[in-house]
Scaffold this motif. Structure first.
Motif, PDB file in Angstrom:
ATOM      1  N   ARG A 103       6.287   8.723  -2.081  1.00  0.00           N
ATOM      2  CA  ARG A 103       4.969   9.048  -2.642  1.00  0.00           C
ATOM      3  C   ARG A 103       4.671   8.160  -3.847  1.00  0.00           C
ATOM      4  O   ARG A 103       3.584   7.604  -3.971  1.00  0.00           O
ATOM      5  CB  ARG A 103       4.918  10.521  -3.038  1.00  0.00           C
ATOM      6  N   ASN A 104       5.640   8.020  -4.731  1.00  0.00           N
ATOM      7  CA  ASN A 104       5.443   7.188  -5.920  1.00  0.00           C
ATOM      8  C   ASN A 104       5.207   5.729  -5.544  1.00  0.00           C
ATOM      9  O   ASN A 104       4.400   5.038  -6.172  1.00  0.00           O
ATOM     10  CB  ASN A 104       6.620   7.325  -6.882  1.00  0.00           C
ATOM     11  N   GLU A 105       5.894   5.255  -4.510  1.00  0.00           N
ATOM     12  CA  GLU A 105       5.698   3.877  -4.042  1.00  0.00           C
ATOM     13  C   GLU A 105       4.292   3.699  -3.468  1.00  0.00           C
ATOM     14  O   GLU A 105       3.624   2.703  -3.737  1.00  0.00           O
ATOM     15  CB  GLU A 105       6.758   3.521  -2.989  1.00  0.00           C
ATOM     16  N   ALA A 106       3.834   4.681  -2.686  1.00  0.00           N
ATOM     17  CA  ALA A 106       2.479   4.604  -2.122  1.00  0.00           C
ATOM     18  C   ALA A 106       1.433   4.610  -3.238  1.00  0.00           C
ATOM     19  O   ALA A 106       0.459   3.839  -3.200  1.00  0.00           O
ATOM     20  CB  ALA A 106       2.240   5.771  -1.169  1.00  0.00           C
ATOM     21  N   ILE A 107       1.631   5.456  -4.241  1.00  0.00           N
ATOM     22  CA  ILE A 107       0.700   5.500  -5.383  1.00  0.00           C
ATOM     23  C   ILE A 107       0.681   4.154  -6.097  1.00  0.00           C
ATOM     24  O   ILE A 107      -0.379   3.635  -6.454  1.00  0.00           O
ATOM     25  CB  ILE A 107       1.082   6.651  -6.350  1.00  0.00           C
ATOM     26  N   ARG A 108       1.861   3.567  -6.311  1.00  0.00           N
ATOM     27  CA  ARG A 108       1.935   2.264  -6.982  1.00  0.00           C
ATOM     28  C   ARG A 108       1.195   1.189  -6.178  1.00  0.00           C
ATOM     29  O   ARG A 108       0.446   0.384  -6.731  1.00  0.00           O
ATOM     30  CB  ARG A 108       3.390   1.856  -7.200  1.00  0.00           C
TER      31      ARG A 108
ATOM     32  N   ARG B  64      -2.560   1.728  -6.559  1.00  0.00           N
ATOM     33  CA  ARG B  64      -2.988   1.302  -7.901  1.00  0.00           C
ATOM     34  C   ARG B  64      -2.992  -0.209  -8.028  1.00  0.00           C
ATOM     35  O   ARG B  64      -3.896  -0.786  -8.627  1.00  0.00           O
ATOM     36  CB  ARG B  64      -2.100   1.931  -8.965  1.00  0.00           C
ATOM     37  N   ASP B  65      -1.977  -0.871  -7.484  1.00  0.00           N
ATOM     38  CA  ASP B  65      -1.932  -2.329  -7.516  1.00  0.00           C
ATOM     39  C   ASP B  65      -3.125  -2.932  -6.779  1.00  0.00           C
ATOM     40  O   ASP B  65      -3.742  -3.882  -7.250  1.00  0.00           O
ATOM     41  CB  ASP B  65      -0.631  -2.851  -6.903  1.00  0.00           C
ATOM     42  N   ALA B  66      -3.432  -2.374  -5.609  1.00  0.00           N
ATOM     43  CA  ALA B  66      -4.583  -2.868  -4.838  1.00  0.00           C
ATOM     44  C   ALA B  66      -5.878  -2.642  -5.608  1.00  0.00           C
ATOM     45  O   ALA B  66      -6.750  -3.522  -5.640  1.00  0.00           O
ATOM     46  CB  ALA B  66      -4.641  -2.189  -3.470  1.00  0.00           C
ATOM     47  N   LEU B  67      -6.022  -1.493  -6.236  1.00  0.00           N
ATOM     48  CA  LEU B  67      -7.224  -1.215  -7.036  1.00  0.00           C
ATOM     49  C   LEU B  67      -7.352  -2.203  -8.187  1.00  0.00           C
ATOM     50  O   LEU B  67      -8.462  -2.617  -8.538  1.00  0.00           O
ATOM     51  CB  LEU B  67      -7.203   0.220  -7.566  1.00  0.00           C
TER      52      LEU B  67
ATOM     53  N   ALA C 273      -7.042  -6.132  -0.264  1.00  0.00           N
ATOM     54  CA  ALA C 273      -6.082  -6.144  -1.371  1.00  0.00           C
ATOM     55  C   ALA C 273      -4.862  -5.292  -1.034  1.00  0.00           C
ATOM     56  O   ALA C 273      -3.729  -5.672  -1.324  1.00  0.00           O
ATOM     57  CB  ALA C 273      -6.744  -5.635  -2.650  1.00  0.00           C
ATOM     58  N   TYR C 274      -5.070  -4.165  -0.385  1.00  0.00           N
ATOM     59  CA  TYR C 274      -3.970  -3.260  -0.050  1.00  0.00           C
ATOM     60  C   TYR C 274      -3.048  -3.864   1.008  1.00  0.00           C
ATOM     61  O   TYR C 274      -1.841  -3.689   0.965  1.00  0.00           O
ATOM     62  CB  TYR C 274      -4.523  -1.912   0.427  1.00  0.00           C
ATOM     63  N   SER C 275      -3.646  -4.602   1.936  1.00  0.00           N
ATOM     64  CA  SER C 275      -2.821  -5.216   2.990  1.00  0.00           C
ATOM     65  C   SER C 275      -2.151  -6.502   2.529  1.00  0.00           C
ATOM     66  O   SER C 275      -1.435  -7.127   3.291  1.00  0.00           O
ATOM     67  CB  SER C 275      -3.677  -5.488   4.242  1.00  0.00           C
ATOM     68  N   GLY C 276      -2.393  -6.877   1.268  1.00  0.00           N
ATOM     69  CA  GLY C 276      -1.708  -8.030   0.712  1.00  0.00           C
ATOM     70  C   GLY C 276      -2.486  -9.322   0.753  1.00  0.00           C
ATOM     71  O   GLY C 276      -1.993 -10.357   0.334  1.00  0.00           O
TER      72      GLY C 276
END
Length: 172
Positions: free
Chosen positions: A107-112, A115-118, A166-169
């Protein structure tokens, strides 16, 4: 039109046509069918009729009955959105304490990652997406980010696409 509109109509005895009572009954039945809530149907029907009466004489209304139904439908939708937003706010983000350490890590990894993508998309896109996910209506989002209400759906679609990239890299 049936209902006389203009200044002072609500202060004194409003000059309403016999159609008023029928419109109000129909609206109550319609809203009750939508919601199943007799109290809400009364409130929404009254509010729709009041909005019609308060509408400025310069506002052209070709079909008062259609206008009233559209307004009542929008009032019901607004109420449903508002209630959904309140329900979301009642549940704390970390309400589930029964998770395993592995689930917490995932869960913490998904949140990170989110947030990185945002962070990789423009600030206005980030604000718009967060406001949308927080339950704000397009009108409210437009006020917050300083655009016309009609622009919000297009801007939201573009922001969502930038977030997906952004989320997909990919490059934002």
């Amino acid at each position: 039109m049936g209902v006389e509109r203009g200044p002072g109509v609500l202060e004194g005895a409003p000059a309403l046509s016999p159609e008023y009572d029928e419109w109000l009954r129909e609206l109550r039945r319609y809203v009750h069918r939508l919601t199943g809530d007799p109290d809400m149907s009364e409130d929404v029907a009254q509010e729709a009729v009041l909005r019609y009466i308060r509408a400025t004489p310069a506002t052209p209304v070709r079909s008062p009955r259609a206008w009233l139904y559209r307004t009542a439908t929008n009032l019901v939708r607004d109420q449903a959105r508002h209630e959904a937003m309140l329900r979301r706010r009642e549940v704390p983000v970390d309400a589930d304490t029964s998770s395993t350490p592995e689930q917490d890590l995932e869960r913490n990894e998904a949140i990170r990652e989110v947030r990185d993508a945002l962070e990789r998309i423009p600030a206005r896109d980030r604000e718009l997406l967060i406001l949308r996910e927080s339950g704000f209506r397009y009108r409210e989002i437009a006020e917050v980010i300083g655009v016309k209400t009609e622009s919000v759906p297009v801007l939201a679609a573009r922001a969502l696409e930038r977030f997906r990239v952004a989320y997909s890299g990919g490059a934002g």
